[in-house]
Design an enzyme around this catalytic site. Structure first.
Site, PDB file in Angstrom:
ATOM      1  N   HIS A 114       0.801  -1.230   0.000  1.00 43.10           N
ATOM      2  CA  HIS A 114       0.000   0.000   0.000  1.00 43.10           C
ATOM      3  C   HIS A 114       0.833   1.280   0.000  1.00 43.10           C
ATOM      4  O   HIS A 114       0.794   2.101   0.910  1.00 43.10           O
ATOM      5  CB  HIS A 114      -1.102   0.025   1.063  1.00 43.10           C
ATOM      6  CG  HIS A 114      -0.768  -0.600   2.395  1.00 43.10           C
ATOM      7  ND1 HIS A 114       0.059  -0.015   3.289  1.00 43.10           N
ATOM      8  CD2 HIS A 114      -1.183  -1.751   2.971  1.00 43.10           C
ATOM      9  CE1 HIS A 114       0.157  -0.770   4.357  1.00 43.10           C
ATOM     10  NE2 HIS A 114      -0.584  -1.832   4.192  1.00 43.10           N
ATOM     11  N   HIS A 169       1.144  -2.391  15.335  1.00 47.23           N
ATOM     12  CA  HIS A 169       0.889  -1.315  14.417  1.00 47.23           C
ATOM     13  C   HIS A 169      -0.598  -0.886  14.362  1.00 47.23           C
ATOM     14  O   HIS A 169      -0.904   0.227  13.968  1.00 47.23           O
ATOM     15  CB  HIS A 169       1.407  -1.853  13.075  1.00 47.23           C
ATOM     16  CG  HIS A 169       0.964  -1.351  11.806  1.00 47.23           C
ATOM     17  ND1 HIS A 169       0.633  -2.112  10.730  1.00 47.23           N
ATOM     18  CD2 HIS A 169       0.823  -0.069  11.393  1.00 47.23           C
ATOM     19  CE1 HIS A 169       0.322  -1.381   9.705  1.00 47.23           C
ATOM     20  NE2 HIS A 169       0.424  -0.133  10.065  1.00 47.23           N
ATOM     21  N   ASP A 210      -2.043  -9.385   6.190  1.00 41.58           N
ATOM     22  CA  ASP A 210      -0.782 -10.053   5.842  1.00 41.58           C
ATOM     23  C   ASP A 210      -0.440 -11.117   6.883  1.00 41.58           C
ATOM     24  O   ASP A 210       0.394 -11.983   6.631  1.00 41.58           O
ATOM     25  CB  ASP A 210       0.385  -9.051   5.661  1.00 41.58           C
ATOM     26  CG  ASP A 210       0.482  -8.000   6.740  1.00 41.58           C
ATOM     27  OD1 ASP A 210      -0.507  -7.770   7.451  1.00 41.58           O
ATOM     28  OD2 ASP A 210       1.563  -7.393   6.873  1.00 41.58           O
ATOM     29  N   GLU A 231      -4.196  -7.538  10.866  1.00 39.61           N
ATOM     30  CA  GLU A 231      -3.951  -7.123   9.476  1.00 39.61           C
ATOM     31  C   GLU A 231      -3.753  -8.359   8.597  1.00 39.61           C
ATOM     32  O   GLU A 231      -3.130  -9.344   8.998  1.00 39.61           O
ATOM     33  CB  GLU A 231      -2.757  -6.158   9.389  1.00 39.61           C
ATOM     34  CG  GLU A 231      -2.750  -5.445   8.045  1.00 39.61           C
ATOM     35  CD  GLU A 231      -1.822  -4.233   7.962  1.00 39.61           C
ATOM     36  OE1 GLU A 231      -0.999  -4.020   8.862  1.00 39.61           O
ATOM     37  OE2 GLU A 231      -1.945  -3.501   6.949  1.00 39.61           O
ATOM     38  N   TYR A 277      11.431   0.166   7.000  1.00 39.28           N
ATOM     39  CA  TYR A 277      10.191  -0.364   7.578  1.00 39.28           C
ATOM     40  C   TYR A 277       9.719   0.534   8.728  1.00 39.28           C
ATOM     41  O   TYR A 277       8.545   0.882   8.833  1.00 39.28           O
ATOM     42  CB  TYR A 277      10.486  -1.783   8.074  1.00 39.28           C
ATOM     43  CG  TYR A 277       9.309  -2.535   8.604  1.00 39.28           C
ATOM     44  CD1 TYR A 277       8.564  -3.366   7.781  1.00 39.28           C
ATOM     45  CD2 TYR A 277       8.931  -2.443   9.936  1.00 39.28           C
ATOM     46  CE1 TYR A 277       7.483  -4.072   8.264  1.00 39.28           C
ATOM     47  CE2 TYR A 277       7.856  -3.143  10.431  1.00 39.28           C
ATOM     48  CZ  TYR A 277       7.137  -3.956   9.587  1.00 39.28           C
ATOM     49  OH  TYR A 277       6.067  -4.652  10.076  1.00 39.28           O
ATOM     50  N   ASP A 323       4.744  -7.145  13.985  1.00 37.21           N
ATOM     51  CA  ASP A 323       5.281  -6.126  13.074  1.00 37.21           C
ATOM     52  C   ASP A 323       6.556  -5.462  13.604  1.00 37.21           C
ATOM     53  O   ASP A 323       7.408  -5.029  12.811  1.00 37.21           O
ATOM     54  CB  ASP A 323       4.223  -5.049  12.812  1.00 37.21           C
ATOM     55  CG  ASP A 323       3.256  -5.432  11.690  1.00 37.21           C
ATOM     56  OD1 ASP A 323       3.578  -6.358  10.916  1.00 37.21           O
ATOM     57  OD2 ASP A 323       2.194  -4.801  11.582  1.00 37.21           O
ATOM     58  N   HIS A 358       7.849 -10.097   9.678  1.00 40.85           N
ATOM     59  CA  HIS A 358       8.387  -9.851   8.328  1.00 40.85           C
ATOM     60  C   HIS A 358       9.908  -9.934   8.382  1.00 40.85           C
ATOM     61  O   HIS A 358      10.530  -9.410   9.319  1.00 40.85           O
ATOM     62  CB  HIS A 358       8.038  -8.449   7.823  1.00 40.85           C
ATOM     63  CG  HIS A 358       6.575  -8.187   7.692  1.00 40.85           C
ATOM     64  ND1 HIS A 358       5.813  -8.685   6.674  1.00 40.85           N
ATOM     65  CD2 HIS A 358       5.740  -7.437   8.451  1.00 40.85           C
ATOM     66  CE1 HIS A 358       4.561  -8.264   6.813  1.00 40.85           C
ATOM     67  NE2 HIS A 358       4.492  -7.516   7.888  1.00 40.85           N
ATOM     68  N   HIS A 374      -1.995 -10.187  15.432  1.00 41.85           N
ATOM     69  CA  HIS A 374      -2.335  -8.977  14.670  1.00 41.85           C
ATOM     70  C   HIS A 374      -3.362  -9.330  13.601  1.00 41.85           C
ATOM     71  O   HIS A 374      -3.201 -10.305  12.872  1.00 41.85           O
ATOM     72  CB  HIS A 374      -1.050  -8.436  14.040  1.00 41.85           C
ATOM     73  CG  HIS A 374      -1.187  -7.150  13.307  1.00 41.85           C
ATOM     74  ND1 HIS A 374      -2.207  -6.250  13.517  1.00 41.85           N
ATOM     75  CD2 HIS A 374      -0.376  -6.576  12.357  1.00 41.85           C
ATOM     76  CE1 HIS A 374      -2.034  -5.192  12.733  1.00 41.85           C
ATOM     77  NE2 HIS A 374      -0.947  -5.368  12.023  1.00 41.85           N
TER      78      HIS A 374
HETATM   79 FE1  FEO Z   1       0.429  -4.438  10.376  1.00 40.37          FE
HETATM   80 FE2  FEO Z   1       2.550  -6.700   8.855  1.00 40.37          FE
HETATM   81  O1  FEO Z   1       0.903  -5.943   9.363  1.00 40.37           O
END
Ligand code: FEO
Length: 388
Positions: free
Chosen positions: A24, A144, A82, A80, A191, A163, A222, A78
């Site tokens: 994004h 996040h 991903d 989100e 990041y 995250d 990640h 989390h």
């Molecule tokens: Fe806030 Fe990697 O997702």
């Protein structure tokens, strides 16, 4: 595709997104990974999942060490997508499993997937017994999203940090001692600058808790897993969260007929002559997410645009919108630009820099084409005045 052992009976079972180039708006030139972790104990536990299109890869990795239907617990650190995208399909496979998540995690997962799984809502400092091991949860809202939490495994000294401490890197290597240190730190800083920066206040509050933990492994959601450079990444997070800057100027601009470019170059030359580390970052040549990596540690943020139809160039307006959202603090801002007649752009830039909370240096504005020598003198004078 195989699981990768972190330590005995604890595995990385995530997915590698080799082709991801846009997260994004964040340019992910090295791709990314979505890290899921499997703990094989009396209660087989999966921590987080992957994006939905990498679900099969995750299942294949899990299957290399255990039958996925044996999973008893899923920890969702989390919401989100991903990290939760693989959850709906996984829960069809293990409908009896319990999903441990924060209160906002439960609300978020329900809002995303409209499913009534066996949720168990956890609080900060709550411990979950897995058999030989346990997980201690710490809620980390806004690092996040409001739902975020992390899980600490004291028996193996592992923090599953989601995250936090992540980097967008796709690689077959899983650990921080297997890839070039500079590459990992560059991606960790990119990041932070593009994802974590607006939540620096929350990071500052949570860091002391993390620093008190006995840590041998920090496993983010990640990129590579930290096992060799934990002290270094914690030290960087402390600096970034405190908005500590260096004597560094980032000069961000776009130009029509090179007059704003001339001002940018003169500004850059003047800062450099004063011993300030300088980064010239034309919006034509640099992605805004790479510019933010430099902004992360810069004391001076200079933004330039000519006036086009009584406005900024759209590229500059876009950068300012992005910068405002990421909201770095404790910076000096300087607006500059050339114009033909209206000349509104420089004030418009100043307005945004002021809204972000930057302390403004005197603006630099020229009609049509700046005179080289005169420009040098004026820029030097203005920067000197600002330094007084
Ligand atoms: Fe806030 Fe990697 O997702």
């Amino acid at each position: 595709m195989k699981a990768v052992e972190l330590t005995e009976n604890i595995y990385w079972v995530g997915g590698i997104d080799w082709d991801l180039r846009n997260f994004h708006g964040y340019s992910t030139q090295r791709g990314s990974t979505y890290n899921a972790y499997l703990i094989i104990d009396e209660k087989v536990t999966l921590i987080d999942t992957v994006k939905d299109y990498l679900y099969d890869e995750m299942i294949e990795r899990i299957s290399s060490v255990i039958d996925p239907t044996e999973i008893d617990y899923v920890v969702s650190n989390h919401v989100e997508m991903d990290h939760s995208g693989g959850l709906p399909e996984l829960m069809e496979l293990i409908p009896e499993a319990t999903v441990f998540t924060s209160p906002k995690g439960k609300a978020g997962l329900k809002a995303h997937y409209k499913k009534d799984w066996n949720f168990s809502v956890v609080k900060s400092n709550q411990s979950l017994d897995l058999g030989q091991r346990s997980l201690q949860f710490v809620l980390t809202p806004m690092v996040h999203w409001p739902d975020n939490m992390v899980a600490y495994l004291p028996e193996d000294k592992i923090l599953f940090s989601n995250d936090a401490f992540g980097q967008h890197i796709a690689s077959s290597e899983r650990f921080d001692d297997q890839l070039a240190y500079d590459v990992i730190m560059e991606e960790a800083s990119k990041y932070y600058a593009n994802i974590v920066l607006p939540y620096s206040g929350q990071v500052e509050r949570i860091l002391p808790t993390v620093e008190e933990l006995d840590l041998e492994i920090v496993a983010p959601s990640h990129g590579v897993v930290w096992r060799n450079h934990i002290a270094e990444i914690l030290e960087q997070y402390e600096k970034w969260a405190n908005n500590q800057t260096e004597e560094k100027a980032v000069i961000v601009y776009d130009t029509m007929w090179d007059s704003t470019k001339k001002i940018a170059e003169t500004l850059g030359g003047t800062f450099a002559a004063q011993g300030v580390s300088t980064r010239m970052m034309s919006l034509d040549a640099n992605h805004i997410s790479d510019i933010m990596t430099e902004v992360l540690t810069a004391k001076y943020i200079c933004v330039g645009s000519p006036t086009l139809n009584n406005n900024l160039l759209p590229s500059v307006a876009s950068f300012l919108t992005y910068l405002k959202g990421l909201a770095p603090k404790n910076r000096y801002g300087l607006a500059f630009g050339s114009y033909g007649w209206g000349g509104q752009s420089v004030d418009q830039i100043e307005e945004v820099l002021e809204e972000i909370g930057f302390e403004l240096l005197e603006q630099i504005k020229y009609q049509y084409i700046p005179d080289g020598e005169k420009l040098k003198e004026e820029v030097a004078e203005k920067l000197d005045e600002s330094n007084e």
